[in-house]
Write a protein that holds these residues in place. Sequence first.
Motif, PDB file in Angstrom:
ATOM      1  N   UNK A   1      16.639  -4.766  74.928  1.00  0.00           N
ATOM      2  CA  UNK A   1      15.511  -4.413  76.037  1.00  0.00           C
ATOM      3  C   UNK A   1      16.148  -4.522  77.443  1.00  0.00           C
ATOM      4  N   UNK A   2      16.751  -5.603  77.607  1.00  0.00           N
ATOM      5  CA  UNK A   2      17.267  -5.868  78.802  1.00  0.00           C
ATOM      6  C   UNK A   2      18.515  -4.836  79.069  1.00  0.00           C
ATOM      7  N   UNK A   3      19.421  -4.618  78.080  1.00  0.00           N
ATOM      8  CA  UNK A   3      20.268  -3.539  78.318  1.00  0.00           C
ATOM      9  C   UNK A   3      20.007  -2.280  78.976  1.00  0.00           C
ATOM     10  N   UNK A   4      18.828  -1.797  78.471  1.00  0.00           N
ATOM     11  CA  UNK A   4      18.431  -0.395  78.980  1.00  0.00           C
ATOM     12  C   UNK A   4      17.305  -0.395  79.774  1.00  0.00           C
ATOM     13  N   UNK A   5      16.759  -1.791  80.322  1.00  0.00           N
ATOM     14  CA  UNK A   5      15.856  -1.951  81.482  1.00  0.00           C
ATOM     15  C   UNK A   5      14.694  -1.363  80.996  1.00  0.00           C
TER      16      UNK A   5
ATOM     17  N   UNK B   1      13.096  -2.780  64.486  1.00  0.00           N
ATOM     18  CA  UNK B   1      13.708  -4.107  64.434  1.00  0.00           C
ATOM     19  C   UNK B   1      14.499  -4.232  65.778  1.00  0.00           C
ATOM     20  N   UNK B   2      15.329  -3.417  66.075  1.00  0.00           N
ATOM     21  CA  UNK B   2      16.192  -3.414  67.441  1.00  0.00           C
ATOM     22  C   UNK B   2      15.167  -3.834  68.356  1.00  0.00           C
ATOM     23  N   UNK B   3      13.913  -3.303  68.434  1.00  0.00           N
ATOM     24  CA  UNK B   3      13.063  -3.076  69.632  1.00  0.00           C
ATOM     25  C   UNK B   3      12.536  -4.437  70.042  1.00  0.00           C
TER      26      UNK B   3
ATOM     27  N   UNK C   1       7.000   3.669  77.914  1.00  0.00           N
ATOM     28  CA  UNK C   1       8.425   4.114  78.078  1.00  0.00           C
ATOM     29  C   UNK C   1       9.105   3.665  76.757  1.00  0.00           C
ATOM     30  N   UNK C   2       8.650   2.558  76.146  1.00  0.00           N
ATOM     31  CA  UNK C   2       9.187   2.353  74.930  1.00  0.00           C
ATOM     32  C   UNK C   2       9.010   3.444  73.868  1.00  0.00           C
ATOM     33  N   UNK C   3       7.879   3.591  73.877  1.00  0.00           N
ATOM     34  CA  UNK C   3       7.275   4.957  73.069  1.00  0.00           C
ATOM     35  C   UNK C   3       8.128   6.084  72.811  1.00  0.00           C
TER      36      UNK C   3
ATOM     37  N   UNK D   1      27.327 -10.735  72.967  1.00  0.00           N
ATOM     38  CA  UNK D   1      27.012  -9.689  73.734  1.00  0.00           C
ATOM     39  C   UNK D   1      26.260  -8.683  73.078  1.00  0.00           C
ATOM     40  N   UNK D   2      26.489  -7.298  73.386  1.00  0.00           N
ATOM     41  CA  UNK D   2      25.803  -6.289  72.918  1.00  0.00           C
ATOM     42  C   UNK D   2      26.048  -5.902  71.413  1.00  0.00           C
TER      43      UNK D   2
END
Length: 541
Positions: A88-92, A80-82, A100-102, A218-219
């Motif tokens: 996604x932007x916070x952790x680039x 869900x978060x993904x 890289x997502x996997x 925000x986050x």
Amino acid sequence: MEMEEPKGSTTQHFESPRRGSTSSDLLTEKTIHAHSAALAAALEDRPSPWSKGYLRLYAICLLIYLCSTMTGYDGSLMGSINAMQAYIDYYHLPPKGNSGTGIVFAIFQVGQMAAAPFVWLSDWKGRRVAIFLGCLGVCVGTVITATSPTLGGFIAGRFVLSFFSTIAATAAPLYLIEIAPPQYRGTMAGMYNTLYYFGSILATVTVYASNLHLTNKGNIAWRLALWLQMWMQKTENMPAKLTDPRLIGKDRVDEARIVVARLHTNGDTNHRLVHLQIDEMTESVRVEGLLTFRKMFDLRVLFKSRARRYRLALNVAFSWFGQFSGNNIASYYLPYLVANVGITSVNTQLLLNIIYAIGGWIPAMIGARLHDVVGRRKMLMGAALGMAVCLFITAGTAAGYVNTGSKASSSASIAFIYVFGSVFALAYTSMQPIYPGEVMSNDMRAKGMGVLQLVGGCAGFVNTFAAPIKYWFYVFFAFFDIFEFIIIYFFFVETKGRTLEELDEIFEAKNPRKASTMKTTLRQRVTREEGGNKRVSVDVV
């Protein structure tokens, strides 16, 4: 032949094996006697399932179920978060579906595999200690992930969380298998894994609400769901004592008898079901012994006889099937799958995640009961074929959308993803941690569950990290589900209605699968004589 017995006693009568049958096709006389005795004891003055003792047992089970809720929460949390752009932007993070997502998903399976060699802790120190330490470690992992400013720290927190979650989630179903009465074990222990969906629903609803109302805060929009992962760790305060061979092995037979009676026969320590279970546990301890520090890393217990190798093979097979039937692809990457068929709204994707979880929870609860009615093998075989059909249709309709842009194909593809999830949940969800534990003997069980976690983690890692998310990949899993059907049909043992100790005899047969599925008719006859004496006859024909 019948004879009068004192009130409350039971007499079993056995007919000779069917003419033309061979010893390899039939249960041994000892096994038949044990099964008939178990049935008669269960039927004789059986306490109501709503009696005080059973209500106490249900309360204990509900508390243990939260370990599964914890796992389900995490299983849907990352999926869900993904889907949230802020995360996604916070952790680039790289584009969706990239390796890289996997790795963020797959690190959970790495932690699961790393924890596998340590699940023997539940045999050495007991199930309660293992669950307590596992839940405590999950709290630590939660703090790390919820506060980490870097992707590396976030992945490390996921590893810690997975490591300790595996220890707790391995001990919990063992506890349930051992405290549940044999006639209800599939239902009561099987309900454990259905609470996975409750955790999944909590996670998806939390992320959906956060994305809907906190996107400008925000986050916290994605970190809130991470923090809430800690609330389920109150499973550490369990009030019950273990009802398993360890009490007997420590010369605490009377205590074991009291606990069995309290949970299974409403406190009646003289009930035949209590005597039967205590006798079987005593014999099991006499033959197998208990785990000592010296034996903790001795894996020969898993391989030292043909019967044990057969048990281990079933454990490994079902461990892999539970993670490699196509279910992980659907649950982890559902937002991407629906995007592939035309749905790109984040809120819609998250809402579909919630529906997917609910669509799995209801059939999973129904399936937990059906396993005690229909049997493990029939349920699993039917589900394997059903999943294969669903995936073939999903592949075809998804291909139709990709090639033609047809909205009807898109809708049909999504619908059959959900049907697939329901079919999997009906038969596989409740049995994932239960069947591998049932087929292990007492001295194999904790180490066997370690193998479960190792193999399951490996399967999850492969299909989470390495699998391409394309419609044609459904075809691969469809054929694999057909392969599962074949293996289950020829090799899987039926455990329905049998005590754990009774299964020892099943696995000693020349063909355990045939021994477990031999068609016998157990006919009970109850009559009352003058003076109120009761006579119970159980015929095996």
